[in-house]
Every structure is written in C-alpha cells, then in structure tokens.
Design a protein around this motif. Sequence first.
Motif, PDB file in Angstrom:
ATOM      1  N   LYS A 140       0.965  -1.298  -0.080  1.00 12.41           N
ATOM      2  CA  LYS A 140       0.193   0.001   0.184  1.00 12.41           C
ATOM      3  C   LYS A 140       0.805   1.064  -0.166  1.00 12.41           C
ATOM      4  N   PRO A 141       0.386   2.561  -0.515  1.00 12.79           N
ATOM      5  CA  PRO A 141       1.242   3.667  -0.605  1.00 12.79           C
ATOM      6  C   PRO A 141       1.416   3.814   0.880  1.00 12.79           C
ATOM      7  N   TRP A 142       2.514   4.833   1.173  1.00 13.88           N
ATOM      8  CA  TRP A 142       3.083   5.453   2.151  1.00 13.88           C
ATOM      9  C   TRP A 142       3.683   6.889   1.955  1.00 13.88           C
ATOM     10  N   PRO A 143       3.479   7.458   2.723  1.00 14.20           N
ATOM     11  CA  PRO A 143       3.601   9.035   2.739  1.00 14.20           C
ATOM     12  C   PRO A 143       5.003   9.451   2.161  1.00 14.20           C
ATOM     13  N   SER A 144       6.171   8.730   2.450  1.00 17.76           N
ATOM     14  CA  SER A 144       7.499   9.184   2.212  1.00 17.76           C
ATOM     15  C   SER A 144       7.807   8.184   0.925  1.00 17.76           C
ATOM     16  N   MET A 145       7.091   7.745   0.318  1.00 21.60           N
ATOM     17  CA  MET A 145       7.303   6.961  -0.961  1.00 21.60           C
ATOM     18  C   MET A 145       8.244   7.572  -1.860  1.00 21.60           C
ATOM     19  N   LEU A 146       9.012   7.103  -2.912  1.00 25.57           N
ATOM     20  CA  LEU A 146       9.503   7.736  -3.763  1.00 25.57           C
ATOM     21  C   LEU A 146       8.482   8.383  -4.726  1.00 25.57           C
ATOM     22  N   ARG A 147       8.682   9.258  -5.381  1.00 22.07           N
ATOM     23  CA  ARG A 147       7.825   9.633  -6.440  1.00 22.07           C
ATOM     24  C   ARG A 147       8.103   9.464  -7.897  1.00 22.07           C
ATOM     25  N   ASP A 148       9.616   9.197  -7.974  1.00 23.33           N
ATOM     26  CA  ASP A 148      10.167   9.205  -9.252  1.00 23.33           C
ATOM     27  C   ASP A 148      11.671   9.037  -9.483  1.00 23.33           C
ATOM     28  N   VAL A 149      12.139   8.307 -10.430  1.00 27.25           N
ATOM     29  CA  VAL A 149      13.615   8.460 -10.522  1.00 27.25           C
ATOM     30  C   VAL A 149      13.937   9.656 -11.466  1.00 27.25           C
ATOM     31  N   TYR A 150      14.677  10.625 -10.853  1.00 29.36           N
ATOM     32  CA  TYR A 150      14.773  11.984 -11.700  1.00 29.36           C
ATOM     33  C   TYR A 150      15.129  11.712 -13.248  1.00 29.36           C
ATOM     34  N   GLY A 151      14.237  12.279 -13.916  1.00 31.76           N
ATOM     35  CA  GLY A 151      14.318  12.389 -15.315  1.00 31.76           C
ATOM     36  C   GLY A 151      14.319  11.185 -16.035  1.00 31.76           C
ATOM     37  N   ASP A 152      13.894   9.891 -15.345  1.00 39.61           N
ATOM     38  CA  ASP A 152      13.788   8.560 -15.920  1.00 39.61           C
ATOM     39  C   ASP A 152      12.597   8.087 -15.465  1.00 39.61           C
ATOM     40  N   ARG A 153      11.358   8.382 -15.731  1.00 37.82           N
ATOM     41  CA  ARG A 153      10.209   7.648 -15.630  1.00 37.82           C
ATOM     42  C   ARG A 153      10.003   6.401 -15.712  1.00 37.82           C
ATOM     43  N   ASP A 154      10.547   5.948 -16.970  1.00 36.11           N
ATOM     44  CA  ASP A 154      10.588   4.584 -17.288  1.00 36.11           C
ATOM     45  C   ASP A 154      11.376   3.517 -16.637  1.00 36.11           C
ATOM     46  N   ARG A 155      12.490   4.195 -15.963  1.00 35.61           N
ATOM     47  CA  ARG A 155      13.149   3.463 -15.018  1.00 35.61           C
ATOM     48  C   ARG A 155      12.543   3.182 -13.653  1.00 35.61           C
ATOM     49  N   PHE A 156      11.937   4.223 -13.221  1.00 37.20           N
ATOM     50  CA  PHE A 156      11.028   4.248 -12.247  1.00 37.20           C
ATOM     51  C   PHE A 156       9.993   3.072 -12.194  1.00 37.20           C
ATOM     52  N   VAL A 157       9.323   3.000 -13.141  1.00 30.12           N
ATOM     53  CA  VAL A 157       8.071   2.119 -13.332  1.00 30.12           C
ATOM     54  C   VAL A 157       9.017   0.761 -13.616  1.00 30.12           C
ATOM     55  N   LYS A 158       9.845   0.559 -14.189  1.00 22.12           N
ATOM     56  CA  LYS A 158      10.491  -0.748 -14.634  1.00 22.12           C
ATOM     57  C   LYS A 158      11.142  -1.410 -13.253  1.00 22.12           C
ATOM     58  N   THR A 159      11.933  -0.377 -12.479  1.00 21.11           N
ATOM     59  CA  THR A 159      12.754  -0.986 -11.530  1.00 21.11           C
ATOM     60  C   THR A 159      11.772  -1.388 -10.137  1.00 21.11           C
ATOM     61  N   TYR A 160      10.799  -0.679  -9.950  1.00 17.28           N
ATOM     62  CA  TYR A 160      10.049  -0.890  -8.679  1.00 17.28           C
ATOM     63  C   TYR A 160       8.616  -1.360  -8.936  1.00 17.28           C
ATOM     64  N   TRP A 161       7.777  -0.997 -10.078  1.00 12.72           N
ATOM     65  CA  TRP A 161       6.534  -1.503 -10.097  1.00 12.72           C
ATOM     66  C   TRP A 161       6.142  -2.514 -11.046  1.00 12.72           C
ATOM     67  N   SER A 162       7.115  -3.150 -11.859  1.00 15.67           N
ATOM     68  CA  SER A 162       6.995  -4.096 -13.113  1.00 15.67           C
ATOM     69  C   SER A 162       7.237  -5.624 -12.342  1.00 15.67           C
ATOM     70  N   ASP A 163       8.076  -5.834 -11.482  1.00 13.99           N
ATOM     71  CA  ASP A 163       8.541  -7.205 -11.363  1.00 13.99           C
ATOM     72  C   ASP A 163       7.419  -8.113 -10.768  1.00 13.99           C
ATOM     73  N   ILE A 164       6.758  -7.491  -9.691  1.00 11.45           N
ATOM     74  CA  ILE A 164       5.640  -8.177  -8.804  1.00 11.45           C
ATOM     75  C   ILE A 164       4.540  -7.283  -9.018  1.00 11.45           C
ATOM     76  N   PRO A 165       3.506  -8.135  -9.645  1.00  5.53           N
ATOM     77  CA  PRO A 165       2.317  -7.318  -9.855  1.00  5.53           C
ATOM     78  C   PRO A 165       1.909  -6.355  -8.595  1.00  5.53           C
ATOM     79  N   GLY A 166       1.262  -5.240  -8.939  1.00  4.92           N
ATOM     80  CA  GLY A 166       0.550  -4.524  -7.938  1.00  4.92           C
ATOM     81  C   GLY A 166       1.366  -4.018  -6.770  1.00  4.92           C
ATOM     82  N   ALA A 167       2.540  -4.250  -6.714  1.00  4.53           N
ATOM     83  CA  ALA A 167       3.170  -3.912  -5.534  1.00  4.53           C
ATOM     84  C   ALA A 167       4.405  -3.196  -5.887  1.00  4.53           C
ATOM     85  N   TYR A 168       5.273  -2.317  -4.658  1.00  9.18           N
ATOM     86  CA  TYR A 168       6.499  -2.026  -4.764  1.00  9.18           C
ATOM     87  C   TYR A 168       7.360  -2.981  -4.598  1.00  9.18           C
TER      88      TYR A 168
END
Length: 655
Positions: A476-504
């Motif tokens: 579940k989301p928490w207030p101090s979660m990272l919002r992005d990898v600076y200048g590299d949204r694809d990497r943000f999505v790929k690294t943290y949100w793609s391996d396991i469905p629906g979770a960080y």
Amino acid sequence: MAKQQENMGMDSVLKEKRIFKASVQFSKKSHVPSMVAYDKMYKAAEKSPDKFWGDIAKNFFWFKTWKKVVNWKNPDAQWFIGAQTNICYNALDVHVGTWRANKAAIIFEGEHGDQAVYTYSQLHREVCKFANVLKRRGIEKGDRVAIYMGMSPQLMIALLACARVGAVHSVVFGGFSSTALADRINDAKAKAVICSDGVSRRGNVIDLKKVVDDALVNCPSVLNVIVFQRSNNAVSMVEGRDHWWHELAALASVDCPAEKMSSEDPLFILYTSGSTGKPKGIMHTTGGYMVYAGYSHKHVFDIKDEDVYWCTADVGWITGHTYVTYGPLLNGATQVIYEGAVNYPDWGRIWDIIERHKVTILYTAPTAIRSFIRAGDEWVNKHNLSTLRLLGTVGEPINPEAWIWYYNVVGKKKCPIVDTWWQTETGGIMISPLPGATPMKPGSATKPLPGISVSIVKKDGSPCKANEGGFLVITKPWPSMLRDVYGDRDRFVKTYWSDIPGAYFTGDGARRDKEGYVWIMGRVDDVVNISGHRLGTSEIESALVSHEAVAEAAIASRPDEIKGNSLVAFVTLKSGYHGDSDLKHELQNHVVKEIGSIARPDEIRFAEALPKTRSGKIMRRLLREIANGNMNVSGDTSTLEDFSALEKLRVHDDE
Ligand code: 6R9
C-alpha cells in the motif's frame, strides 16, 4: 532468490530463538507502550488510512490544509493534495516560537575535538541567512543545488536553506570521486554547488574543493559555488563562480520567510545504486516525506525532549537526510553531530563522545558494531555509558551475535535495540520494533510500522507461506514513498513497479516467521551491500572497463566479517597487457578515482575469459560461488558456453 543467503549468516539466523523485551519502566514511559497499543494503531491505520495519516499530519504546520489525504493510482501517489507547507519551517520556526527556542538542536564535535552548540533559534538565524545567500545567487524554487561537504552543522544548514527557498537539494557523499560528483551534478542539471574547503578524516584533511573543481570542468549547468571554510586548506577560487560562505552570509539578512511549497513539490534528489550502471536519482517530495520523517523518528526512537540523540550516519546517505537532518529537528530533539571517524584517534572515540555528551539514543550500522567487537570490550568498558537508553541499527542485516554484543556490552542489557529496515526509496523506516512495545528477536527487523503494509511473495505475486523465503514488497502507498527516478520515469516504473504485480518491489529477499516477524535475507538484484553502503555491481564493472587495459569485468561479492561483504573483481585484459600486481593496484585505484574509495575491489582476479551463457550473459552466480571459495560449483551450468573458462577461474592464480 537464494543469491545472498550465504552472506547473511542464515544458519544462525534460522536457529535464532531468543526473545528480548524492554523493561516495564521503559515501556510505561514510551509513546507506544505495548503490543496491544501497537496492534490497535496498526489496525486503525489499515481500516482507514486517510484518517490515520490525516490525524498525524495535523501535528505539523501547513500554510494551507489538504483537500484529500492520498490519491493512489499504482505507481503514482500524491499525498496531502492541495496542501502547502515548508519542511524547514516545521523543523525550525515552529520550535523558535516555543520554549525550545533556546534548546540545543545540534551539539557539534569536530574530529580534532573542537565543539559548537546551535540552539533552535541560532540554527534558525543561520538557515535564514544562508537562504538569503542562495536567493542572492539566483537560486529559485525548483532549482537543483548539489551539496558536497563533510559532516558539520553547515551541511544541515545548507539542506535546510534549500528547503526554505524551495530549491531541490542533491547531496553527494563527500567520499565520492570527481567523476561520480560530475555525473550526479549533470544528471540533475544543478545550478549551484555548496561545498566545504575540506574535511578531517583520521587526522588528514580531504581536499573537497579540489574534487569539486575537477568535477566542474565537465558541468556546464553550474554557475555558482559557495565554499564553507572548515579546514583552512589552500583552495583556488574561480573569479565570478566561487564565493566564500562566510563573506556572503555576513551581508545577508536574518529575515527570510519560508517559501510556500505544495505538498507534492520536490524536496530532494538522492542518488543510489541500482542494477544498471547509472545511479538513480531518487526523488522525494515535501508534505508526505515530512509527515513520515517526523512520525517514524518519533515512534521508532521514542524521542523525548530530554533525549540526546546521536545518529552516526553521514548526511550524504538517506539515513542522514531523514534521521539526522529532518526527523530530529521536526521533533524538536537535541542531537550530536560528529565530523570524523568514530574510531579516531582510537577505538574509544565513539564511547567517549557518548559519555561526554550524555547521549541517550545511539543509531549506527552493523558494520561499525562488528568492527567495535573486534577492537575489544575494554574500549567500551572504559567509559560510563549509563545515559544510554535505546540503541538502533540500519543499513544491512545484523547477525544475531553482533546484536547480542551490542545489547550486552553497549546497552548493558537495559536498552532495547531497534533494527530498522528501510531504503533510500522508502524515505523512512518501514520495518522496525517500536521499542516499548515489540518483543525483539536478534537478527529480525520485526514488524512493519503502523500504516505500512508489507508482504513476502513469489515472482507471480502470490504470498509465501510462513518461513518460506520470497521477495519483500510493499503493498500500500505510504507518505514518504519515492515519486520518481529523476528524469527517468521508465526506469522508475520498470525497477520498482513491474516485477511483482500490484506492489512496490524492494529488491530484497525476506521470510516471515509464524509470529509475523520479518527476517531480511539481503538483495536479490545486482546490488551489493558493503559496510551498509549500496553499490551496483555494474557501476564498478563500468569503472573497470573504462581502464585502457581491461576488456571485460565482472564483480562478485563474498562475506566479510566486518564489512558484511567484500568485492572480488574478475577481469579479462586486452592483448598486450599483463596481469601483475602493479596492474591490480592500478585497477583498484582506478575504481577509487571513478567512483570513490567505498567501491574499491578487495581482490582482483585476472582471467582469460569470463563464464558466459550461450546468449552472452556473464554467469554471475558461478562467479559468486568461485569468489566464495566454492570449488564444486553447483546448480545448472548447462547453458555455459565454455566450461574451460570456469575451470581456469577456480584456480586462484596470485602470480
Ligand atoms: C536506509 C538504507 C537499502 C538496502 C535495503 C537492504 C539493506 C537496510 C537493513 C537492511 C537488513 C536492515 N538494509 N537496512 N537489511 N536489515 N535493518 O540503508 O538505505 O542505502 O538505500 O540501502 O540496505 O538491502 O534494500 P539504502
């Protein structure tokens, strides 16, 4: 998954059955005094997260309140939507308006023993002056400012002043090389650099300004450098670009209103290692980070006005952001800041500081604890540590025997230990005992904080059974979660949100025992943990390959008694080069030059070829086994292209 299990002393962890509890007196006085209270809080947060976080956020100052607590559409979260605040205002101004105005915020000690105390109102004045300096140098809301300094009150003043004017700070640890600094400055397109002339480390002055000068040859975005004079080493100042901190501050007004920041305005970028060569700029925003830094610091460290808190982490790492700079100040705490090495001039320095400044809470890293064990109990026992009431660890798994030593020898069996698991990306502590409530098991970070939902899952996202190892995720989301990898949204999505469905996905492996205790097993990606610092194997490999003699390089780690892990580099050379001990040293120094001394390979092994799969991927698992002295390489080698490459690597040829 089992990748680093062998590094973690898993045998002893699996057998660990001991349970420790805080004393009744400790619990009674603590913010969360029992497991009943913890469970109640945990359930309340689970049932209505908006109310839970909204109530916590009400303890902070907001220029404008929120319309909604959280918006969550995986992987994007916004917290305290529509609200405006300023974290520097919450860290300083709110206290200056109370009796805490003359309370010590920082007790500073230099490596040579010089001392300085800053009260909340003095710190406020210095921050306001420096914020005006930044404005005069053209720094505006949203601009990125790189900071490269040794541990000092001015380092904290630099961060707080950036936050006050709405500039985004990007602190680069003072041990990084000029190349690493330049990469980070360029990635963030920083407009200014704040540095010090030098810093003391084990009696030597490290010339930080020179590193900045070397870096800036390749950094066109930087227009201003502000230099704090700390070590009085000779520096060269570039006309028009470089300015002395004290000269500019002397002209600045102490009046500087805090900028009204939207809750989701960026607060800082902090670079950390990942699985690919380029470090990631982890981006945190204002409101959620502030709320979580204050909340977690208060509850995990059970912080009270009478405490003297000391976190030994450098501000160059996330621990120094959340639990040196922001958390303690948000809670109006008194803390010790120390410039140098905790074992300089001898192994008694850390204990001497605790005794003289009457430290009540100590937060440090397992690697430091292991080195103090080796130095001997007599260094600890020479000192009166009776003021200590709570101990903490962070950065890597703590082996149960080191935990027990910390508990018995340092804490004299009366101080609970908070083993805190978290990451640069999480912004704050996620899994840790609450010291007055949670019974402790040595080697386990225990349970998630109220408001945090973690799970241990298989690759497809399905939950693991009790004691079954799997991937640690946050659901579940928490207030101090990272919002992005600076200048590299694809990497943000790929690294943290793609391996396991629906979770960080955290990048860590873990298991949960029958009582719900989490046991971290270490990284499952290409990240190694050396003395609690994160390094990407590919970063070090790229550094090696940038040397003219190197054709190919692969990094593997093996367990190290003090550092947790040490680095072994397997290197193949271009023709015409000979792998001798001179070249080994040259390559080690080359990595230090490219990244910094934390990345120096402990061992270099020259090889004719590296073991590769048929598709050309280096078989790191095999190299790891070889680095660990495992001659009978197990597992599947059927995809190995050339088995003789492996045979040659097994023989450790030390010329
Ligand atoms: C705060 C910090 C994060 C990685 C993390 C994990 C390891 C941190 C730990 C721990 C076991 C603990 N780690 N704390 N492992 N027990 N209490 O260290 O951030 O530098 O980003 O490193 O460190 O592997 O994923 P960061």
